[in-house]
Design a protein around this motif. Structure first.
Motif, PDB file in Angstrom:
ATOM      1  N   ARG A 302      18.701  45.503 112.375  1.00 34.09           N
ATOM      2  CA  ARG A 302      18.353  46.648 111.526  1.00 34.09           C
ATOM      3  C   ARG A 302      16.835  46.706 111.426  1.00 34.09           C
ATOM      4  NH1 ARG A 302      16.542  43.710 107.419  1.00 34.09           N
ATOM      5  NH2 ARG A 302      17.546  41.711 107.037  1.00 34.09           N
ATOM      6  N   GLN A 303      16.327  47.771 110.820  1.00 33.92           N
ATOM      7  CA  GLN A 303      14.913  47.795 110.467  1.00 33.92           C
ATOM      8  C   GLN A 303      14.671  46.753 109.380  1.00 33.92           C
ATOM      9  OE1 GLN A 303      17.097  50.150 109.505  1.00 33.92           O
ATOM     10  NE2 GLN A 303      16.982  49.830 107.300  1.00 33.92           N
ATOM     11  N   GLY A 304      13.490  46.148 109.363  1.00 33.05           N
ATOM     12  CA  GLY A 304      13.167  45.153 108.345  1.00 33.05           C
ATOM     13  C   GLY A 304      12.620  45.800 107.087  1.00 33.05           C
ATOM     14  N   ARG A 305      12.515  45.016 106.028  1.00 33.85           N
ATOM     15  CA  ARG A 305      11.986  45.555 104.771  1.00 33.85           C
ATOM     16  C   ARG A 305      10.506  45.891 104.886  1.00 33.85           C
ATOM     17  NH1 ARG A 305      11.236  41.419  99.975  1.00 33.85           N
ATOM     18  NH2 ARG A 305       9.017  41.780 100.180  1.00 33.85           N
ATOM     19  N   SER A 306       9.853  45.355 105.930  1.00 35.58           N
ATOM     20  CA  SER A 306       8.429  45.640 106.140  1.00 35.58           C
ATOM     21  C   SER A 306       8.187  46.629 107.283  1.00 35.58           C
ATOM     22  CB  SER A 306       7.678  44.333 106.434  1.00 35.58           C
ATOM     23  OG  SER A 306       7.876  43.395 105.408  1.00 35.58           O
ATOM     24  N   SER A 307       9.246  47.178 107.855  1.00 36.74           N
ATOM     25  CA  SER A 307       9.104  48.050 109.022  1.00 36.74           C
ATOM     26  C   SER A 307       8.481  49.403 108.696  1.00 36.74           C
ATOM     27  CB  SER A 307      10.466  48.265 109.691  1.00 36.74           C
ATOM     28  OG  SER A 307      11.017  47.041 110.152  1.00 36.74           O
ATOM     29  N   TYR A 308       8.255  49.664 107.430  1.00 43.91           N
ATOM     30  CA  TYR A 308       7.661  50.938 107.037  1.00 43.91           C
ATOM     31  C   TYR A 308       6.294  51.168 107.684  1.00 43.91           C
ATOM     32  CZ  TYR A 308       5.689  54.597 104.052  1.00 43.91           C
ATOM     33  OH  TYR A 308       5.094  55.743 103.591  1.00 43.91           O
ATOM     34  N   TYR A 309       5.605  50.096 108.096  1.00 41.52           N
ATOM     35  CA  TYR A 309       4.303  50.285 108.735  1.00 41.52           C
ATOM     36  C   TYR A 309       4.427  51.153 109.983  1.00 41.52           C
ATOM     37  CZ  TYR A 309       5.257  46.665 112.343  1.00 41.52           C
ATOM     38  OH  TYR A 309       5.767  45.938 113.388  1.00 41.52           O
ATOM     39  N   VAL A 310       5.597  51.134 110.618  1.00 41.81           N
ATOM     40  CA  VAL A 310       5.819  51.949 111.817  1.00 41.81           C
ATOM     41  C   VAL A 310       5.801  53.432 111.451  1.00 41.81           C
ATOM     42  CG1 VAL A 310       7.340  52.362 113.782  1.00 41.81           C
ATOM     43  CG2 VAL A 310       7.201  50.065 112.777  1.00 41.81           C
ATOM     44  N   THR A 311       6.416  53.772 110.327  1.00 38.33           N
ATOM     45  CA  THR A 311       6.395  55.156 109.847  1.00 38.33           C
ATOM     46  C   THR A 311       4.968  55.628 109.631  1.00 38.33           C
ATOM     47  OG1 THR A 311       8.600  55.142 108.851  1.00 38.33           O
ATOM     48  CG2 THR A 311       6.973  56.604 107.850  1.00 38.33           C
ATOM     49  N   ARG A 312       4.138  54.776 109.029  1.00 37.44           N
ATOM     50  CA  ARG A 312       2.765  55.174 108.738  1.00 37.44           C
ATOM     51  C   ARG A 312       1.884  55.198 109.984  1.00 37.44           C
ATOM     52  NH1 ARG A 312       1.245  55.817 103.420  1.00 37.44           N
ATOM     53  NH2 ARG A 312      -0.560  56.727 104.459  1.00 37.44           N
ATOM     54  N   LEU A 313       2.360  54.656 111.080  1.00 33.48           N
ATOM     55  CA  LEU A 313       1.654  54.782 112.356  1.00 33.48           C
ATOM     56  C   LEU A 313       1.949  56.121 113.027  1.00 33.48           C
ATOM     57  CD1 LEU A 313       1.989  51.246 114.006  1.00 33.48           C
ATOM     58  CD2 LEU A 313      -0.120  52.353 113.267  1.00 33.48           C
ATOM     59  N   GLY A 314       2.820  56.924 112.396  1.00 29.65           N
ATOM     60  CA  GLY A 314       3.159  58.227 112.942  1.00 29.65           C
ATOM     61  C   GLY A 314       4.501  58.280 113.641  1.00 29.65           C
ATOM     62  N   HIS A 315       5.272  57.197 113.519  1.00 28.13           N
ATOM     63  CA  HIS A 315       6.579  57.129 114.169  1.00 28.13           C
ATOM     64  C   HIS A 315       7.633  56.874 113.096  1.00 28.13           C
ATOM     65  CE1 HIS A 315       4.360  56.994 117.945  1.00 28.13           C
ATOM     66  NE2 HIS A 315       3.622  56.027 117.420  1.00 28.13           N
ATOM     67  N   ASN A 316       7.960  57.948 112.375  1.00 31.23           N
ATOM     68  CA  ASN A 316       8.841  57.837 111.223  1.00 31.23           C
ATOM     69  C   ASN A 316      10.209  57.279 111.625  1.00 31.23           C
ATOM     70  OD1 ASN A 316      10.867  58.813 109.163  1.00 31.23           O
ATOM     71  ND2 ASN A 316       8.968  59.472 108.171  1.00 31.23           N
ATOM     72  N   LEU A 317      10.619  56.202 110.965  1.00 32.51           N
ATOM     73  CA  LEU A 317      11.883  55.549 111.294  1.00 32.51           C
ATOM     74  C   LEU A 317      13.062  56.496 111.095  1.00 32.51           C
ATOM     75  CD1 LEU A 317      11.313  52.066 109.592  1.00 32.51           C
ATOM     76  CD2 LEU A 317      10.886  52.695 111.967  1.00 32.51           C
ATOM     77  N   ALA A 318      13.026  57.277 110.018  1.00 28.91           N
ATOM     78  CA  ALA A 318      14.118  58.208 109.743  1.00 28.91           C
ATOM     79  C   ALA A 318      14.235  59.261 110.841  1.00 28.91           C
ATOM     80  CB  ALA A 318      13.900  58.872 108.385  1.00 28.91           C
ATOM     81  N   ARG A 319      13.087  59.721 111.345  1.00 30.68           N
ATOM     82  CA  ARG A 319      13.109  60.751 112.383  1.00 30.68           C
ATOM     83  C   ARG A 319      13.798  60.261 113.651  1.00 30.68           C
ATOM     84  NH1 ARG A 319       7.912  61.652 113.013  1.00 30.68           N
ATOM     85  NH2 ARG A 319       7.628  60.653 115.039  1.00 30.68           N
ATOM     86  N   TYR A 320      13.573  58.992 114.000  1.00 27.86           N
ATOM     87  CA  TYR A 320      14.235  58.457 115.193  1.00 27.86           C
ATOM     88  C   TYR A 320      15.748  58.454 115.026  1.00 27.86           C
ATOM     89  CZ  TYR A 320      10.190  57.308 117.979  1.00 27.86           C
ATOM     90  OH  TYR A 320       9.065  57.420 118.766  1.00 27.86           O
ATOM     91  N   LEU A 321      16.222  58.093 113.842  1.00 20.22           N
ATOM     92  CA  LEU A 321      17.663  58.099 113.598  1.00 20.22           C
ATOM     93  C   LEU A 321      18.237  59.508 113.655  1.00 20.22           C
ATOM     94  CD1 LEU A 321      17.858  55.520 110.659  1.00 20.22           C
ATOM     95  CD2 LEU A 321      18.732  55.206 112.985  1.00 20.22           C
TER      96      LEU A 321
END
Length: 406
Positions: A302-321
Motif C-alpha cells: 500500500r502507500q505508506g503514511r509518509s507517501s504524501y511527499y509524492v503528491t506534493r512533488l506533483g504526482h497526486n496519489l489519488a489521481r493515479y488511483l
C-alpha cells in the motif's frame, strides 16, 4: 462530490487515512467517506471527510466484507463508482482476501493474494530477492511456536534486529514491553526477546537481521504504482530525515526529503514488474556504508503514511488511483523528480535532532524556500479543535525526540 463519477471510500482513520483524504481533496475537491474501527484525532475533528462510518468489528476478518457491503449499499445508490483505498496492512489484506466479493461494489487496485503473501511472508520475500538480485540484510528466521531450542547462530554479527513476520497477528497483541522492532546486543538478549514474544501469544515466525549501522538519514523510502495491467506508471524516492524514536512506532518516518536516483528507481520498477505486482508498493531500504549498497527490509502492499511527499512533488496519489481504476487511463512511467521536504514534526525537531549536518542544512534551506509542508496542517481543514490538538501534538513530538533515542 455530485459532479464526479466516483466516491472515495477510505478504510481507516489514522494518519495515512488523513493523508489520502487530503490527496483526494486537493485533486478533486471531494470529501471522502472514511470507514474505521474507532475515533482517532487525525480524522475525528477534521472537516475534510464527508462522513466517517465507525464499525467496532471492522478488524474482524469475517465481519469486514459484511461491513463493506453495508457501506457500498449506502453510498452506491447514486451509480457512481466507489473507489476503495486501504490504509494499513490488515485492511489491505482483508480487501485482497475478499477481492472477488468486493469487486461487485468497489473499484480498487491491489496485488493478488499470491503476490501479497510472497511479500508479507518474509522467508518467501527474501528468497525472491535472492533470485532477482535485490540486496537485503543478513537474515535468519526463528519459529516462536516453540522456544525450547535457543537461538545460537555464531555466524551472524551483532547487534541484531528482531521483528515479527506476521504483522497482522502481532498488531492486536497487548503486553508490557511491546515494541514495533527489537534490538539485541547479544545472544542472551535475543533469547529474552523470543521468550517475551512467545509468552505474549505470538506463535509465528520472527525475523532476525543484522543491524545496518548509521542514523536515520541512511534510511530510504520508495513508492511505486503499477496499474491494473501490471505496468509501472510512477516511481518516487525519498531519503529519510527522521523516523519515530518511541519503541512502539520505530520505523514510521516523520520527515523525508525527495530524491532522484534513476538506477535505484529502475531497479524498484523492474522488481515490481518482475513479480507481477499491481497497486501502490512502498519500499523500506537502508544504505549500507560498509559495502555501498541499498538493502531492502520490506515492501508494504500500500502507500505508506509518509507517501504524501509524492503528491506534493506533483504526482497526486489519488489521481493515479482514479485515472487507473475509474477512468482506465494508460500512462507511461514517470520518475518523480523535484525538491520537497515532508515533515509531520516541527521545524525545531529537525534543527535539533537531525545529526547529519548536510541534511540538517538542507532541511533549513528547503523550509526557508517554502519547499516543505506538514500535511497534518492542511490549510483547507477548517477544524479549530483539530488544529489545537495538532499544535499540542507538535510540542509532544519535541519531548519524544528529546527523551527517546533509538
Amino acid at each position: 462530490m455530485s459532479k464526479l463519477n466516483f466516491i472515495p471510500i477510505i478504510v481507516g482513520t489514522d494518519i495515512n487515512a488523513y493523508n489520502m483524504s487530503i490527496s483526494f481533496h486537493e485533486e478533486y475537491g471531494v470529501n471522502p467517506i472514511l470507514v474505521g474501527r474507532g475515533e482517532l484525532p487525525f480524522t475525528k475533528f477534521s472537516t475534510i471527510p464527508g462522513k466517517i462510518e465507525y464499525f467496532p468489528k471492522l478488524g474482524e476478518p469475517e465481519e469486514f466484507p459484511k461491513i463493506m457491503e453495508k457501506v457500498a449499499k449506502k453510498y452506491g445508490k447514486s451509480g457512481r463508482k466507489l473507489m476503495l483505498v486501504g490504509t494499513n496492512d490488515m485492511y489491505v489484506r482483508y480487501i485482497v482476501e475478499n477481492a472477488e466479493f468486493l469487486k461487485k461494489y468497489f473499484v480498487f487496485n491491489y496485488p493478488s493474494i499470491e503476490v501479497m503473501d510472497t511479500l508479507q511472508y518474509k522467508a518467501n520475500f527474501y528468497q525472491l530477492c535472492e533470485e532477482y538480485g535485490i540486496d537485503y540484510p543478513t537474515t535468519r528466521f526463528y519459529n516462536c511456536t516453540s522456544i525450547e531450542k535457543p537461538f545460537d547462530d555464531k555466524k551472524i554479527l551483532y547487534p541484531l534486529i528482531l521483528k515479527p513476520s506476521n504483522v497482522i497477528l502481532y498488531l492486536d497483541l497487548k503486553f508490557e514491553g511491546k515494541e514495533k522492532v527489537y534490538k539485541a546486543e547479544n545472544e542472551e538478549e535475543v533469547n529474552r526477546i523470543l521468550h517475551l514474544l512467545h509468552n505474549a501469544g505470538y506463535h509465528d515466525e520472527i525475523i532476525i537481521q543484522e543491524f545496518i549501522p548509521g542514523d536515520d538519514t541512511l534510511m530510504w523510502d520508495g513508492v511505486v504504482y503499477a496499474d491494473q495491467n501490471k505496468n509501472v506508471q510512477l516511481v518516487a524516492l525519498g531519503q529519510v530525515v527522521l523516523q519515530e524514536h518511541t519503541p512502539t512506532a520505530i520505523g514510521n518516518y516523520t520527515s523525508i526529503i525527495s530524491r532522484f536516483d534513476k538506477d535505484l528507481m529502475r531497479k524498484m520498477q523492474d522488481f515490481i514488474e518482475y513479480i507481477g505486482y499491481t497497486g501502490f508498493a512502498n519500499f523500506d531500504l537502508k544504505y549500507d556504508t560498509r559495502d555501498g549498497k541499498f538493502k531492502v527490509f520490506e515492501i508494504n502492499i500500500r502507500q505508506g503514511r509518509s507517501s504524501y511527499y509524492v503528491t506534493r512533488l506533483g504526482h497526486n496519489l489519488a489521481r493515479y488511483l482514479v485515472d487507473d481504476c475509474v477512468d482506465n487511463k494508460k500512462k507511461d512511467v514517470v520518475y518523480a523528480n523535484g525538491e520537497f521536504l515532508f515533515s509531520v514534526v516541527p521545524k525545531k525537531v529537525l534543527r535539533d535532532f537531525v545529526e547529519n549536518n548536510e541534511i540538517n542544512a538542507e532541511c533549513r534551506r528547503l523550509i526557508k524556500e517554502g519547499k516543505w509542508a506538514n500535511p497534518l496542517f492542511y490549510p483547507k481543514d477548517k477544524s479549530l479543535k483539530r488544529k489545537l490538538y495538532m499544535a499540542a501534538r507538535q510540542y509532544n513530538y519535541y519531548q519524544k525526540y528529546k527523551n527517546n533515542q533509538w
